[in-house]
Design an enzyme around this catalytic site. Structure first.
Site, PDB file in Angstrom:
ATOM      1  N   CYS A   1       0.838  -1.196   0.000  1.00 52.09           N
ATOM      2  CA  CYS A   1       0.000   0.000   0.000  1.00 52.09           C
ATOM      3  C   CYS A   1       0.882   1.258   0.000  1.00 52.09           C
ATOM      4  O   CYS A   1       1.663   1.464  -0.925  1.00 52.09           O
ATOM      5  CB  CYS A   1      -0.964  -0.062   1.177  1.00 52.09           C
ATOM      6  SG  CYS A   1      -2.393   1.015   1.018  1.00 52.09           S
ATOM      7  N   HIS A   2       0.792   2.094   1.016  1.00 49.13           N
ATOM      8  CA  HIS A   2       1.611   3.296   1.122  1.00 49.13           C
ATOM      9  C   HIS A   2       2.991   2.997   1.717  1.00 49.13           C
ATOM     10  O   HIS A   2       3.813   3.900   1.855  1.00 49.13           O
ATOM     11  CB  HIS A   2       0.917   4.350   2.002  1.00 49.13           C
ATOM     12  CG  HIS A   2      -0.274   4.985   1.365  1.00 49.13           C
ATOM     13  ND1 HIS A   2      -1.517   4.376   1.379  1.00 49.13           N
ATOM     14  CD2 HIS A   2      -0.427   6.156   0.697  1.00 49.13           C
ATOM     15  CE1 HIS A   2      -2.382   5.157   0.754  1.00 49.13           C
ATOM     16  NE2 HIS A   2      -1.754   6.237   0.328  1.00 49.13           N
TER      17      HIS A   2
END
Length: 99
Positions: free
Chosen positions: A33-34
């Protein structure tokens, strides 16, 4: 980790140093994800394939990574995935790397 915790982690010099040391020793570094923000700030992605949420695609590419739209990308010691939907493949890859 994913979410926005990586944005805070990448501001800690000791975290970046640890990631750089792990990379130089070819130890597994996994991000989802991030989570790609941490290796971006550690400057270890230039010329390497990686993935993450589309929200950080430009960040990955601007850091020199080759962004791949796939549930799982393994590039040497780097394991990356896009979102929680990809967790089964991500978890399996991490488990395999730890064997």
């Amino acid at each position: 980790p994913g979410g926005f915790a990586p944005d805070k982690l990448r501001r800690i010099p000791e975290v970046l140093k640890l990631v750089q040391e792990m990379d130089s020793q070819k130890k597994m570094i996994a991000f989802i994800c991030h989570g790609g923000w941490v290796p971006i700030s550690a400057k270890i992605l230039k010329g390497k394939k990686a993935t993450g949420t589309t929200a950080i695609k430009d960040d990955l590419e601007n850091a020199g990574a080759i962004w791949v739209d796939a549930p799982l990308v393994i590039e040497g010691n780097l394991i990356s995935s896009r979102t929680p939907i990809d967790l089964p493949q991500f978890g399996k890859a991490i488990a395999e790397a730890l064997k």
